[in-house]
Motif scaffolding. Structure first.
Motif, PDB file in Angstrom:
ATOM      1  N   LEU A 174       0.817  -1.213   0.000  1.00  0.00           N
ATOM      2  CA  LEU A 174       0.000   0.000   0.000  1.00  0.00           C
ATOM      3  C   LEU A 174       0.848   1.259   0.000  1.00  0.00           C
ATOM      4  N   VAL A 175       1.846   1.282   0.880  1.00  0.00           N
ATOM      5  CA  VAL A 175       2.628   2.499   1.098  1.00  0.00           C
ATOM      6  C   VAL A 175       4.062   2.133   1.461  1.00  0.00           C
ATOM      7  N   GLN A 176       5.012   2.937   0.988  1.00  0.00           N
ATOM      8  CA  GLN A 176       6.358   2.915   1.540  1.00  0.00           C
ATOM      9  C   GLN A 176       6.701   4.345   1.932  1.00  0.00           C
ATOM     10  N   LEU A 177       7.207   4.502   3.156  1.00  0.00           N
ATOM     11  CA  LEU A 177       7.543   5.826   3.676  1.00  0.00           C
ATOM     12  C   LEU A 177       9.035   5.896   3.951  1.00  0.00           C
ATOM     13  N   ASN A 178       9.700   6.840   3.317  1.00  0.00           N
ATOM     14  CA  ASN A 178      11.087   7.135   3.652  1.00  0.00           C
ATOM     15  C   ASN A 178      11.050   8.085   4.834  1.00  0.00           C
ATOM     16  N   LEU A 179      11.422   7.600   6.001  1.00  0.00           N
ATOM     17  CA  LEU A 179      11.224   8.367   7.226  1.00  0.00           C
ATOM     18  C   LEU A 179      12.100   9.607   7.304  1.00  0.00           C
ATOM     19  N   ALA A 180      13.157   9.661   6.521  1.00  0.00           N
ATOM     20  CA  ALA A 180      13.957  10.885   6.468  1.00  0.00           C
ATOM     21  C   ALA A 180      13.131  12.038   5.907  1.00  0.00           C
ATOM     22  N   ASP A 181      12.137  11.704   5.071  1.00  0.00           N
ATOM     23  CA  ASP A 181      11.235  12.715   4.517  1.00  0.00           C
ATOM     24  C   ASP A 181      10.019  12.938   5.404  1.00  0.00           C
ATOM     25  N   ILE A 182       9.552  11.884   6.055  1.00  0.00           N
ATOM     26  CA  ILE A 182       8.287  11.943   6.807  1.00  0.00           C
ATOM     27  C   ILE A 182       8.484  12.446   8.230  1.00  0.00           C
ATOM     28  N   ALA A 183       9.538  11.989   8.905  1.00  0.00           N
ATOM     29  CA  ALA A 183       9.728  12.318  10.321  1.00  0.00           C
ATOM     30  C   ALA A 183       9.767  13.816  10.608  1.00  0.00           C
ATOM     31  N   PRO A 184      10.375  14.657   9.751  1.00  0.00           N
ATOM     32  CA  PRO A 184      10.380  16.098  10.050  1.00  0.00           C
ATOM     33  C   PRO A 184       8.990  16.720  10.157  1.00  0.00           C
ATOM     34  N   ALA A 185       7.984  16.096   9.552  1.00  0.00           N
ATOM     35  CA  ALA A 185       6.618  16.616   9.630  1.00  0.00           C
ATOM     36  C   ALA A 185       5.906  16.159  10.899  1.00  0.00           C
ATOM     37  N   SER A 186       6.515  15.240  11.635  1.00  0.00           N
ATOM     38  CA  SER A 186       5.933  14.721  12.873  1.00  0.00           C
ATOM     39  C   SER A 186       6.496  15.483  14.062  1.00  0.00           C
ATOM     40  N   ARG A 187       5.608  16.125  14.827  1.00  0.00           N
ATOM     41  CA  ARG A 187       6.064  16.957  15.940  1.00  0.00           C
ATOM     42  C   ARG A 187       6.250  16.181  17.241  1.00  0.00           C
ATOM     43  N   GLN A 188       5.825  14.926  17.282  1.00  0.00           N
ATOM     44  CA  GLN A 188       5.851  14.186  18.540  1.00  0.00           C
ATOM     45  C   GLN A 188       7.208  13.551  18.840  1.00  0.00           C
ATOM     46  N   GLY A 189       8.011  13.315  17.808  1.00  0.00           N
ATOM     47  CA  GLY A 189       9.267  12.598  18.012  1.00  0.00           C
ATOM     48  C   GLY A 189       9.071  11.101  18.118  1.00  0.00           C
ATOM     49  N   TRP A 190       7.930  10.593  17.632  1.00  0.00           N
ATOM     50  CA  TRP A 190       7.642   9.161  17.733  1.00  0.00           C
ATOM     51  C   TRP A 190       8.312   8.347  16.628  1.00  0.00           C
ATOM     52  N   LEU A 191       8.510   8.956  15.455  1.00  0.00           N
ATOM     53  CA  LEU A 191       9.028   8.205  14.314  1.00  0.00           C
ATOM     54  C   LEU A 191      10.551   8.182  14.306  1.00  0.00           C
ATOM     55  N   PRO A 192      11.136   7.077  13.819  1.00  0.00           N
ATOM     56  CA  PRO A 192      12.581   7.081  13.574  1.00  0.00           C
ATOM     57  C   PRO A 192      12.924   8.169  12.565  1.00  0.00           C
ATOM     58  N   GLU A 193      14.104   8.748  12.683  1.00  0.00           N
ATOM     59  CA  GLU A 193      14.487   9.832  11.785  1.00  0.00           C
ATOM     60  C   GLU A 193      14.952   9.319  10.425  1.00  0.00           C
ATOM     61  N   THR A 194      15.311   8.058  10.361  1.00  0.00           N
ATOM     62  CA  THR A 194      15.732   7.461   9.095  1.00  0.00           C
ATOM     63  C   THR A 194      15.145   6.061   8.986  1.00  0.00           C
ATOM     64  N   GLY A 195      15.254   5.487   7.802  1.00  0.00           N
ATOM     65  CA  GLY A 195      14.752   4.138   7.577  1.00  0.00           C
ATOM     66  C   GLY A 195      13.535   4.151   6.680  1.00  0.00           C
ATOM     67  N   MET A 196      13.106   2.942   6.285  1.00  0.00           N
ATOM     68  CA  MET A 196      11.930   2.775   5.436  1.00  0.00           C
ATOM     69  C   MET A 196      10.850   2.036   6.213  1.00  0.00           C
ATOM     70  N   LEU A 197       9.618   2.469   6.018  1.00  0.00           N
ATOM     71  CA  LEU A 197       8.475   1.836   6.668  1.00  0.00           C
ATOM     72  C   LEU A 197       7.500   1.400   5.568  1.00  0.00           C
ATOM     73  N   TYR A 198       7.204   0.089   5.538  1.00  0.00           N
ATOM     74  CA  TYR A 198       6.359  -0.479   4.495  1.00  0.00           C
ATOM     75  C   TYR A 198       5.054  -0.985   5.101  1.00  0.00           C
ATOM     76  N   PHE A 199       3.952  -0.780   4.374  1.00  0.00           N
ATOM     77  CA  PHE A 199       2.643  -1.259   4.792  1.00  0.00           C
ATOM     78  C   PHE A 199       2.105  -2.199   3.714  1.00  0.00           C
ATOM     79  N   PHE A 200       1.830  -3.448   4.115  1.00  0.00           N
ATOM     80  CA  PHE A 200       1.251  -4.452   3.221  1.00  0.00           C
ATOM     81  C   PHE A 200      -0.084  -4.899   3.793  1.00  0.00           C
ATOM     82  N   CYS A 201      -1.007  -5.270   2.908  1.00  0.00           N
ATOM     83  CA  CYS A 201      -2.345  -5.651   3.347  1.00  0.00           C
ATOM     84  C   CYS A 201      -2.782  -6.946   2.682  1.00  0.00           C
TER      85      CYS A 201
END
Length: 299
Positions: free
Chosen positions: A79-106
């Motif tokens: 469904l989705v692949q997220l490059n966390l180096a791009d996504i994490a800066p938009a997250s204000r909580q500090g919950w996401l890793p700053e680097t790495g890939m996150l994949y969602f399969f269904c």
């Protein structure tokens, strides 16, 4: 690490509530607002870049990684692949890793609860390559379609409680105030044509117990009953008969990602619904994505 707004965002939201003549509700609404990440699909992804954030299409996977399959051996749909180096800066909580890939399969999305799925975190994404499945994935096969790849972009956002989560006594203080509230909440959701996902917000649905359902399955391996009080009792019994511990688990349940139906990509969750992925805050901070829950809501 909370999901509440900082002082600057709280002030901006307070001004917005004032502009929509909702000032009498501001004091109670502000603590309930959530800091979120909005995900959009603006530009088609032609697979020119490896390892970018992408919705739909096929993923860029490590060479040694096996394609996730469901219990029957059928290939799950990416469904989705997220490059966390791009996504994490938009997250204000500090919950996401700053680097790495996150994949969602269904897997198959026939039911609304406990949908088979996989969330995979690759901390050091080296030697990624675009991977096409050997056969049609399960959702491609069932719906006889493929999902169009789009580059995924992320922006910081703020979200007010939605219909099942808002306290109507707070927003219904004069004629028209409830309508104004939901008009503002919808306006804050942004453009539904390009926006396809939200992280850390309120799950869409009819009931306000989606986190209870997720906690019950993750911790007790049991799908929630429709009667929320019975479900709460079962969860408390599994946690040493402690309702306090059960409430704490529900409070710390995070909607990691909500994926909306989207014509551009081709996602259609039943009747224009959404699909949710939940994770415990403790597991998210430990980068443990092996204990998650997936559900679907459609009106």
């Amino acid at each position: 690490m909370s999901n509440h707004l900082n002082e600057q965002l709280s002030h901006a939201l307070e001004q917005l509530l004032n502009e929509h003549h909702l000032a009498p509700a501001a004091e109670k609404l502000l603590p309930q607002a959530r800091s979120t990440v909005k995900l959009s699909a603006i530009e088609p992804d032609l697979y020119e870049k490896i390892g970018n954030s992408r919705v739909g299409g096929y993923p860029d996977l490590p060479q040694a990684m096996e394609w996730p399959a469901d219990a029957s051996g059928k290939l799950m749909t990416p469904l989705v692949q997220l490059n966390l180096a791009d996504i994490a800066p938009a997250s204000r909580q500090g919950w996401l890793p700053e680097t790495g890939m996150l994949y969602f399969f269904c897997g198959m999305d026939e039911g609304a609860a406990n949908i088979e799925h996989r969330i995979i975190f690759v901390e050091y994404p080296e030697q990624l390559a675009l991977r096409h499945p050997e056969t049609a994935t399960i959702l491609e096969d069932v719906y006889e379609t493929s999902f169009q790849p789009y580059k995924a972009a992320a922006v910081s956002a703020v979200e007010l409680p939605n219909m099942p989560y808002v306290d109507y006594e707070v927003i219904d203080f004069e004629e028209g105030s409830t309508d104004r509230y939901f008009e503002l909440a919808a306006e804050m959701q942004g453009d539904r044509i390009t926006n396809w996902g939200t992280m850390f917000g309120y799950p869409a649905g009819q009931h306000h117990d989606a986190e209870l359902e997720a906690a019950l399955f993750i911790l007790a391996d049991k799908t929630a009953e429709y009667d929320s009080e019975k479900a709460m009792k079962h969860l408390a019994d599994m946690l040493g008969k402690s309702r306090e511990r059960a409430e704490a688990e529900i409070e710390d349940m995070i909607m990691l990602l909500e994926i909306d139906s989207n014509e551009r990509v081709g996602f259609q969750w039943h009747n224009a619904g959404v699909i949710h992925f939940f994770i415990r805050k403790e597991d998210l901070l430990a980068r443990n994505f092996s204990r998650t829950y997936c559900s679907l809501y459609s009106s």
